[in-house]
Motif scaffolding. Structure first.
Motif, PDB file in Angstrom:
ATOM      1  N   ALA A   1      34.347  17.131  76.537  1.00  0.00           N
ATOM      2  CA  ALA A   1      33.887  18.476  76.869  1.00  0.00           C
ATOM      3  C   ALA A   1      34.939  19.316  77.569  1.00  0.00           C
ATOM      4  CB  ALA A   1      32.644  18.381  77.762  1.00  0.00           C
TER       5      ALA A   1
ATOM      6  N   GLU B   1      50.880  20.800  83.104  1.00  0.00           N
ATOM      7  CA  GLU B   1      49.875  21.528  83.891  1.00  0.00           C
ATOM      8  C   GLU B   1      49.158  20.586  84.877  1.00  0.00           C
ATOM      9  OE1 GLU B   1      49.162  24.797  84.064  1.00  0.00           O
ATOM     10  OE2 GLU B   1      50.779  25.263  82.668  1.00  0.00           O
TER      11      GLU B   1
ATOM     12  N   ILE C   1      39.389  13.622  90.865  1.00  0.00           N
ATOM     13  CA  ILE C   1      38.752  13.804  92.182  1.00  0.00           C
ATOM     14  C   ILE C   1      37.367  13.178  92.167  1.00  0.00           C
ATOM     15  CG2 ILE C   1      37.942  15.484  93.896  1.00  0.00           C
ATOM     16  CD1 ILE C   1      40.064  17.409  92.955  1.00  0.00           C
ATOM     17  N   ASP C   2      36.668  13.345  91.056  1.00  0.00           N
ATOM     18  CA  ASP C   2      35.311  12.812  90.961  1.00  0.00           C
ATOM     19  C   ASP C   2      35.310  11.288  91.105  1.00  0.00           C
ATOM     20  OD1 ASP C   2      32.725  11.999  90.106  1.00  0.00           O
ATOM     21  OD2 ASP C   2      32.489  13.835  88.982  1.00  0.00           O
TER      22      ASP C   2
ATOM     23  N   THR D   1      34.147  25.224  77.381  1.00  0.00           N
ATOM     24  CA  THR D   1      33.574  26.226  78.270  1.00  0.00           C
ATOM     25  C   THR D   1      33.094  27.398  77.431  1.00  0.00           C
ATOM     26  OG1 THR D   1      35.687  27.331  78.516  1.00  0.00           O
ATOM     27  CG2 THR D   1      35.187  25.587  80.092  1.00  0.00           C
TER      28      THR D   1
ATOM     29  N   LYS E   1      51.586  20.114  87.793  1.00  0.00           N
ATOM     30  CA  LYS E   1      51.623  21.315  88.645  1.00  0.00           C
ATOM     31  C   LYS E   1      50.431  21.308  89.602  1.00  0.00           C
ATOM     32  CE  LYS E   1      50.516  26.184  87.995  1.00  0.00           C
ATOM     33  NZ  LYS E   1      50.014  27.099  86.970  1.00  0.00           N
ATOM     34  N   ARG E   2      49.238  20.981  89.069  1.00  0.00           N
ATOM     35  CA  ARG E   2      48.035  20.967  89.902  1.00  0.00           C
ATOM     36  C   ARG E   2      48.093  19.856  90.947  1.00  0.00           C
ATOM     37  NH1 ARG E   2      47.369  23.610  85.660  1.00  0.00           N
ATOM     38  NH2 ARG E   2      45.627  24.968  85.147  1.00  0.00           N
TER      39      ARG E   2
ATOM     40  N   ASP F   1      42.628  21.101  84.035  1.00  0.00           N
ATOM     41  CA  ASP F   1      41.605  21.238  85.096  1.00  0.00           C
ATOM     42  C   ASP F   1      40.627  20.072  85.026  1.00  0.00           C
ATOM     43  OD1 ASP F   1      42.795  23.656  85.600  1.00  0.00           O
ATOM     44  OD2 ASP F   1      41.082  24.892  85.018  1.00  0.00           O
ATOM     45  N   MET F   2      40.210  19.760  83.811  1.00  0.00           N
ATOM     46  CA  MET F   2      39.240  18.677  83.634  1.00  0.00           C
ATOM     47  C   MET F   2      39.840  17.348  84.103  1.00  0.00           C
ATOM     48  SD  MET F   2      36.290  17.646  82.726  1.00  0.00           S
ATOM     49  CE  MET F   2      35.238  18.098  81.371  1.00  0.00           C
TER      50      MET F   2
ATOM     51  N   GLU G   1      45.171  24.602  79.857  1.00  0.00           N
ATOM     52  CA  GLU G   1      44.834  24.657  81.278  1.00  0.00           C
ATOM     53  C   GLU G   1      43.453  24.079  81.550  1.00  0.00           C
ATOM     54  OE1 GLU G   1      45.548  28.652  82.494  1.00  0.00           O
ATOM     55  OE2 GLU G   1      47.721  28.382  82.352  1.00  0.00           O
ATOM     56  N   ASP G   2      42.522  24.306  80.623  1.00  0.00           N
ATOM     57  CA  ASP G   2      41.179  23.752  80.817  1.00  0.00           C
ATOM     58  C   ASP G   2      41.218  22.231  80.807  1.00  0.00           C
ATOM     59  OD1 ASP G   2      40.541  26.375  80.660  1.00  0.00           O
ATOM     60  OD2 ASP G   2      39.354  26.240  78.828  1.00  0.00           O
TER      61      ASP G   2
ATOM     62  N   VAL H   1      42.059  16.841  86.430  1.00  0.00           N
ATOM     63  CA  VAL H   1      42.054  16.814  87.898  1.00  0.00           C
ATOM     64  C   VAL H   1      40.620  16.651  88.412  1.00  0.00           C
ATOM     65  CG1 VAL H   1      42.583  18.109  89.996  1.00  0.00           C
ATOM     66  CG2 VAL H   1      44.153  18.184  88.048  1.00  0.00           C
ATOM     67  N   GLY H   2      39.677  17.343  87.774  1.00  0.00           N
ATOM     68  CA  GLY H   2      38.272  17.232  88.182  1.00  0.00           C
ATOM     69  C   GLY H   2      37.762  15.806  88.032  1.00  0.00           C
ATOM     70  N   LEU H   3      38.092  15.169  86.914  1.00  0.00           N
ATOM     71  CA  LEU H   3      37.654  13.780  86.698  1.00  0.00           C
ATOM     72  C   LEU H   3      38.290  12.860  87.741  1.00  0.00           C
ATOM     73  CD1 LEU H   3      37.798  13.525  82.788  1.00  0.00           C
ATOM     74  CD2 LEU H   3      35.738  13.439  84.215  1.00  0.00           C
TER      75      LEU H   3
END
Lengths: 324, 324
Positions: free
Chosen positions: B299, B177, B131-132, B303, B180-181, B124-125, B120-121, B127-129
Motif C-alpha cells: 500500500a 530518500e 518506527i512502527d 494514497t 535522507k529521512r 515515507d512508508m 517519496e511515498d 520509515v513509518g514501518l
C-alpha cells in the motif's frame, strides 16, 4: 550519628539512604541494579506522613541527602524542609512541575530531570504516529490480519506526507526534534509557542487558530498548564479542517477530548495519532472502533533502551551527589 | 481513414484511441476523468489476441498511437510491431521490465513511467514501518483496543531508532530518500548495491552478509531480479541478529519468506515491517498472530494523492504525445 546508620552496613558495604517517591517506572529495574548501593526508603508504598514513615524505617531525616521521584507524588516545600541534608532531587520526568522549585533554590537543593534522555524518542514517536495515520499503517495491518484469502486487497486510501504543512504546538526540545525530522520529509514547518523563538526561522503564529488554519497537521509537544488545557478545542479542529490530522505526544488534556471524539467520528478532521489521553489509562470508547485513529498507551519513551539509559543517567546523577 | 474513426466523434469532440493493458490501479479514476478525451480500448478485459480484439472494437491498429499499461500484461515486441503508429507507452509502474525496450528503441517509441511520482511515498512508508516495528505502534494500538478498563497499561517495550545502523539494500531513488529521512533521526546509514555509487558518501558494502553484520536494520529498496531473488536468506538474517529489524518496500521475493517466518517466530531477528510478500495477496498465516511484524498490503503508494497525481501525470504525458 544518625539513627539510620545501623542500616548502612551490609556485607561490609555502606548503603546510602535514597528516599523514593512515585515510584518511577524504572524503579523495579533500578532497585535490582542498585541494591548493593542504596537503602531504598519507599515512601510511595506507605500511607503514613513522611515523618512517621521515616520513624518506622528507623531513619533519621537528617541522614537523607537524595530523593528519586516522578510526577505521581509532589515534592512539596514541607517535604524539603523536613530533610535538612537534602542536596539532590532526581526526577525521571521531563518537567519539574511536581517539585517546589523556589524552596529548592532557597535551600540550594539541586534538581535533575531526565528530560533530555527521552526527547528524541518522543519526536520519533510523533513522526511514527503521523506516518501511521496518514498512510493508515495500523489500520492496514488490522485489515491484513483479518483478510479472507481469495479476495483481492482493498482498503481506504491514505494521504501522502510530502508537502504537508505541519504546525508544531510548543517549540521546545521535542518540537525542535520533530521539526528536524519532518523537514527531511519535505514538510512545511510552522509553530506556535508562548513567545517567538529568536533563533527559529520557521513561521511563528501567536494565535493557535491561525496556525491550525494554515496547517494540514498539528503536532502537540507542549506541556500542560492552565493556559494550554483544552487549547485544541472544537474551533481549532474546524480550522484545521476535514483533511487535518492531529498528533499528540504532549498531554491528553491539551485537547478537549470530547470534542476530538466528535470531530473524528463525524469526519470533521481526517484523523489523529494519540500517545496520551485526558483520563489515562481510560481511552474514549468511541475511538476503539475508528480506523482513522492510532492509539498508543503513553508509550513514546518506554523503550527497553529507556529503562537502561534512564537507570544509568539516574545512577550517574546520584553518584555525583555523593561527592559533595 | 481509420475504421475506428466513427468512434471519434462524440458531442463534436474527437476521441483519441488509447489502448489499455493491465489495467493500472488508477484506471477507474482515470477513465472517469478522461471519458471526453479518449476512446478506451480495454485490452485487459478481453481474452482475445490483440488483433482480434481490435477487430471486435472496429479499430484499425494503425490508428493507435498510445498505450497505457502496468506490469500485469507485458508489452511484447509482437504488440509493438502490430501497431505501426505507436509513439508512446505510459506505464504506471516504477520499472519498465514488462516492456520490450529494445523494440521500443528501434521503433522510436517513447516510454514514460511514473516511478518518480511515488519515490517519496515509498520512502515515507519505509520509515513509518521501521518506527512502527521498533516502537511497536501497531501492536500497541491493538493492545489499547483490546484493553480491559481497570487494569494498568502494560505491554512489551520497544527499541529506540536514534543511533541505529541502517543498511539500505538497493541505493536508487527510493534508497536515497530513505537515507535522507533516516539521517534526520540520527541513524548511521550504509548501503549495498550492485556497484558503489560514486557520489554517495555512506559506507558501501559489496557483500550483503557484511552489511547485515554491521547493521541493526535492513531496508530493502531494490528491484527483483534473478540476482536479488532470496538475497535475504537465513544466513543474512542470522548475521543481522536477534535485535535486527527488516523493512521491505521492494518486492516480496527479495526475502526467502519461509526462512523469514521461521526467524520471526523463534526470535532470530527482532521484527519486520513488510509492505510486500512473496505470493501476494497471500500473507504467511504464521505472521498473522505475531506482534513483532507490521503487515501492509502493498500500500506504500496507494494514497489518494497518488491517484490524483498519477492521473495528472499520465494526462500530461499523453497530451504531449498528441503534439507529435
Amino acid at each position: 550519628m544518625a539513627v539510620a546508620d545501623e542500616h548502612y552496613h551490609n556485607d561490609n558495604k555502606e548503603l546510602q539512604p535514597l528516599l523514593v517517591f512515585g515510584p518511577p517506572l524504572i524503579f523495579q529495574v533500578f532497585e535490582s541494579r542498585n541494591s548493593h548501593k542504596y537503602l531504598f526508603l519507599k515512601a510511595f508504598s506507605s500511607q503514613l506522613p513522611l515523618p512517621q514513615f521515616l520513624t518506622t524505617q528507623n531513619v533519621d531525616p537528617s541522614s537523607i541527602r537524595t530523593i528519586l521521584c516522578n510526577q505521581l507524588q509532589p515534592i512539596t516545600a514541607n517535604v524539603i524542609r523536613l530533610l535538612p541534608s537534602l542536596a539532590l532531587i532526581v526526577t525521571t520526568t521531563v518537567g519539574n512541575d511536581h517539585i517546589d522549585l523556589p524552596e529548592c533554590n532557597q535551600r540550594g537543593v539541586q534538581v535533575v530531570n531526565v528530560g533530555g534522555q527521552t526527547t528524541e524518542d518522543v519526536a520519533d514517536m510523533a513522526v511514527g504516529l503521523l506516518i501511521d495515520v496518514l498512510y493508515r499503517i495500523s489500520a492496514a495491518d488490522r485489515y491484513v490480519r483479518k483478510w479472507v484469502p481469495s479476495k483481492p486487497w482493498s482498503l481506504p486510501r491514505g494521504s501522502k506526507l510530502g508537502g504537508k504543512g505541519v504546525g508544531i504546538v510548543g517549540f521546545g526540545r521535542i518540537g525542535g526534534e520533530v521539526a528536524k525530522r519532518l523537514e527531511a520529509f519535505d514538510c512545511r514547518i510552522m509553530y506556535h509557542s508562548r513567545k517567538r523563538k529568536p533563533f527559529v526561522s520557521y513561521p511563528f503564529y501567536s494565535n493557535i487558530l491561525e496556525l491550525a488554519s494554515n496547517s494540514d497537521v498539528l503536532v502537540l509537544c507542549c506541556s500542560l498548564t492552565e493556559e494550554t488545557k483544552h487549547m485544541i478545542n472544537r474551533e481549532v479542529m474546524l480550522a484545521l479542517g476535514k483533511e487535518g490530522v492531529i498528533v499528540n505526544v504532549g498531554r491528553g488534556a491539551l485537547i478537549d477530548e470530547n470534542e476530538l471524539v466528535q470531530c473524528l467520528v463525524i469526519g470533521e478532521i481526517r484523523g489523529a495519532g494519540l500517545d496520551v489521553f485526558e483520563n489515562e489509562p481510560k481511552v474514549p470508547k468511541e475511538l476503539i472502533t475508528l480506523d482513522n485513529v492510532v492509539l498508543s498507551p503513553h508509550a513514546a519513551v518506554l523503550t527497553s533502551d529507556y529503562f537502561t539509559d534512564t537507570c544509568e543517567f539516574v545512577e550517574e546523577s546520584l553518584s555525583k551527589s555523593l561527592l559533595f
